[in-house]
Scaffold this active site. Structure first.
Site, PDB file in Angstrom:
ATOM      1  N   GLY A   1     -14.581   8.593   0.359  1.00 38.81           N
ATOM      2  CA  GLY A   1     -14.895   7.216   0.735  1.00 38.81           C
ATOM      3  C   GLY A   1     -14.010   6.196   0.043  1.00 38.81           C
ATOM      4  O   GLY A   1     -12.983   6.529  -0.535  1.00 38.81           O
TER       5      GLY A   1
ATOM      6  N   GLU B   1      -5.416   2.864   3.544  1.00 40.55           N
ATOM      7  CA  GLU B   1      -4.470   3.266   4.596  1.00 40.55           C
ATOM      8  C   GLU B   1      -4.092   4.744   4.530  1.00 40.55           C
ATOM      9  O   GLU B   1      -3.769   5.342   5.553  1.00 40.55           O
ATOM     10  CB  GLU B   1      -3.197   2.416   4.514  1.00 40.55           C
ATOM     11  CG  GLU B   1      -3.252   1.137   5.330  1.00 40.55           C
ATOM     12  CD  GLU B   1      -3.553   1.361   6.819  1.00 40.55           C
ATOM     13  OE1 GLU B   1      -2.858   2.162   7.462  1.00 40.55           O
ATOM     14  OE2 GLU B   1      -4.488   0.731   7.331  1.00 40.55           O
ATOM     15  N   GLY B   2      -4.091   5.321   3.322  1.00 39.64           N
ATOM     16  CA  GLY B   2      -3.766   6.745   3.188  1.00 39.64           C
ATOM     17  C   GLY B   2      -4.762   7.585   3.987  1.00 39.64           C
ATOM     18  O   GLY B   2      -4.378   8.468   4.759  1.00 39.64           O
ATOM     19  N   HIS B   3      -6.069   7.277   3.810  1.00 37.68           N
ATOM     20  CA  HIS B   3      -7.088   8.011   4.574  1.00 37.68           C
ATOM     21  C   HIS B   3      -6.940   7.728   6.067  1.00 37.68           C
ATOM     22  O   HIS B   3      -7.021   8.642   6.888  1.00 37.68           O
ATOM     23  CB  HIS B   3      -8.502   7.565   4.166  1.00 37.68           C
ATOM     24  CG  HIS B   3      -8.846   7.796   2.729  1.00 37.68           C
ATOM     25  ND1 HIS B   3      -9.002   6.768   1.827  1.00 37.68           N
ATOM     26  CD2 HIS B   3      -9.076   8.941   2.050  1.00 37.68           C
ATOM     27  CE1 HIS B   3      -9.330   7.270   0.650  1.00 37.68           C
ATOM     28  NE2 HIS B   3      -9.368   8.585   0.747  1.00 37.68           N
TER      29      HIS B   3
ATOM     30  N   GLN C   1     -16.668  18.011  -8.955  1.00 33.98           N
ATOM     31  CA  GLN C   1     -15.233  17.984  -9.254  1.00 33.98           C
ATOM     32  C   GLN C   1     -14.891  16.945 -10.322  1.00 33.98           C
ATOM     33  O   GLN C   1     -13.728  16.727 -10.638  1.00 33.98           O
ATOM     34  CB  GLN C   1     -14.399  17.784  -7.990  1.00 33.98           C
ATOM     35  CG  GLN C   1     -14.476  16.407  -7.351  1.00 33.98           C
ATOM     36  CD  GLN C   1     -13.724  16.355  -6.030  1.00 33.98           C
ATOM     37  OE1 GLN C   1     -14.165  16.905  -5.040  1.00 33.98           O
ATOM     38  NE2 GLN C   1     -12.578  15.686  -5.997  1.00 33.98           N
TER      39      GLN C   1
ATOM     40  N   GLN D   1      -0.769  14.359   0.978  1.00 36.73           N
ATOM     41  CA  GLN D   1       0.241  14.926   0.083  1.00 36.73           C
ATOM     42  C   GLN D   1       0.176  14.278  -1.300  1.00 36.73           C
ATOM     43  O   GLN D   1       0.696  14.812  -2.264  1.00 36.73           O
ATOM     44  CB  GLN D   1       1.637  14.756   0.724  1.00 36.73           C
ATOM     45  CG  GLN D   1       2.822  15.125  -0.141  1.00 36.73           C
ATOM     46  CD  GLN D   1       2.838  16.600  -0.545  1.00 36.73           C
ATOM     47  OE1 GLN D   1       2.186  17.448   0.080  1.00 36.73           O
ATOM     48  NE2 GLN D   1       3.572  16.916  -1.603  1.00 36.73           N
TER      49      GLN D   1
ATOM     50  N   ARG E   1      -8.639   4.624  -6.610  1.00 43.09           N
ATOM     51  CA  ARG E   1      -8.752   4.243  -8.025  1.00 43.09           C
ATOM     52  C   ARG E   1      -7.881   3.039  -8.380  1.00 43.09           C
ATOM     53  O   ARG E   1      -8.016   2.509  -9.485  1.00 43.09           O
ATOM     54  CB  ARG E   1      -8.401   5.434  -8.919  1.00 43.09           C
ATOM     55  CG  ARG E   1      -9.443   6.539  -8.870  1.00 43.09           C
ATOM     56  CD  ARG E   1      -9.184   7.621  -9.891  1.00 43.09           C
ATOM     57  NE  ARG E   1     -10.333   8.490 -10.078  1.00 43.09           N
ATOM     58  CZ  ARG E   1     -10.466   9.711  -9.538  1.00 43.09           C
ATOM     59  NH1 ARG E   1      -9.505  10.217  -8.789  1.00 43.09           N
ATOM     60  NH2 ARG E   1     -11.542  10.427  -9.752  1.00 43.09           N
TER      61      ARG E   1
END
Ligand code: PAF
Length: 282
Positions: free
Chosen positions: A31, A35-37, A61, A149, A188
């Protein structure tokens, strides 16, 4: 767009999609989407008939003292973004429904890939990842699953797990999406103060400098590593967690820089730990 909380209902939904002949694409996330997601979601939209995004901040994790409790969460904003992307279903399980029992079977990644880079200072982190990803595969039943990546080590460990355990899932990796000044997008990044946000550009700058060194003929991994460390050291408050250089396919050690090489680093600014990497072909 359906929002599904229960693992059982999610599995039923996915079974129905498969029976209808639809190819299911899964984008697993924690969540606080950026933009990466969304670039992974668009890739899934292109390659699959039914797109599922999971949103689950996976407690197992995170190590003790890590940022599980303060990890940024904004479900209504995330749902709005996913609706716009034409996602078919969002899986938002609770911790209780994912881990109902105290004793939990886990999936152990191979040591050689797990105990370096992010695994060295985050013991158990990748076991948490492979365990939750296995559960997500069994619940969402994807034909194709999409990973960024930016988490290069995670993506390699998951690819290996899929091969070793014969998961009938194809893994597709999406390129790193960057801010205009080069900082890799990450949930983050919101933790950073304006000063640290500026300083954090050193991660990508050091990767570009290293690539430049390699392109000019440097083949000694330790010299490239030293140059990166030297550059990061100039930035006040930047604390290096690791700077490492490996074979990009299996994270094995390199005697010299040759083939496809992964340059990877993690740097802390205060309590915020950022990672980045670059693939270089020699
Ligand atoms: O990359 C992430 O966001 C997480 O590690 C993942 C793959 C969703 C598993 O919790």
């Amino acid at each position: 767009m359906q929002v599904i909380e229960s693992p059982q209902e999610m599995q039923n939904w996915s079974r129905a999609q498969s029976r209808a002949g639809f190819r299911i694409g899964l984008v697993p996330t924690m969540g606080f989407l950026h933009e990466g997601h969304l670039s992974l979601v668009r890739k899934a939209r292109e390659l699959c008939d039914a797109v599922v995004v999971s949103i689950f901040v996976n407690p197992i994790q995170f190590g003790e003292g890590e940022d599980y409790d303060r990890y940024p969460r904004d479900l209504s904003r995330d749902l709005g973004l996913l609706q716009k992307e034409g996602v078919d279903a969002v899986f938002t399980p609770t911790v209780k429904s994912m881990y109902p029992e105290k004793e939990q079977t886990t999936v152990e990644p191979v040591a050689g890939m797990e105990n370096k880079m992010c695994g060295r200072n985050r013991p158990g982190h990748f076991r948490g990842v492979t365990t939750v990803v296995s559960k997500l595969f069994n619940i969402c039943l994807p034909d194709v699953a999409f990973f960024g990546q930016k988490d290069a080590q995670q993506a390699l460990i998951i690819e290996k797990m899929v091969r070793d355990l014969n998961f009938p899932v194809r893994i597709v990796k999406g390129e790193i999406i960057r801010e205009p000044d080069g900082l890799a997008m990450s949930s983050r990044n919101v933790y950073l103060s304006p000063e640290d946000r500026e300083k954090a550009t050193v991660l990508y700058r050091s990767l570009l400098m290293a690539r430049d060194l390699i392109n000019r003929g440097e083949r000694e991994p330790s010299r490239v590593r030293e140059a990166m460390l030297e550059m990061i050291k100039q930035v006040n408050g930047a604390q290096v967690d690791y700077v490492e250089i490996y074979n990009a396919f299996d994270l094995s050690e390199l005697e010299e820089i040759r083939g496809q090489v992964l340059l990877a680093l993690a740097v802390r600014f205060g309590t915020t730990r950022l990672i980045d990497n670059l693939l270089v072909e020699v």
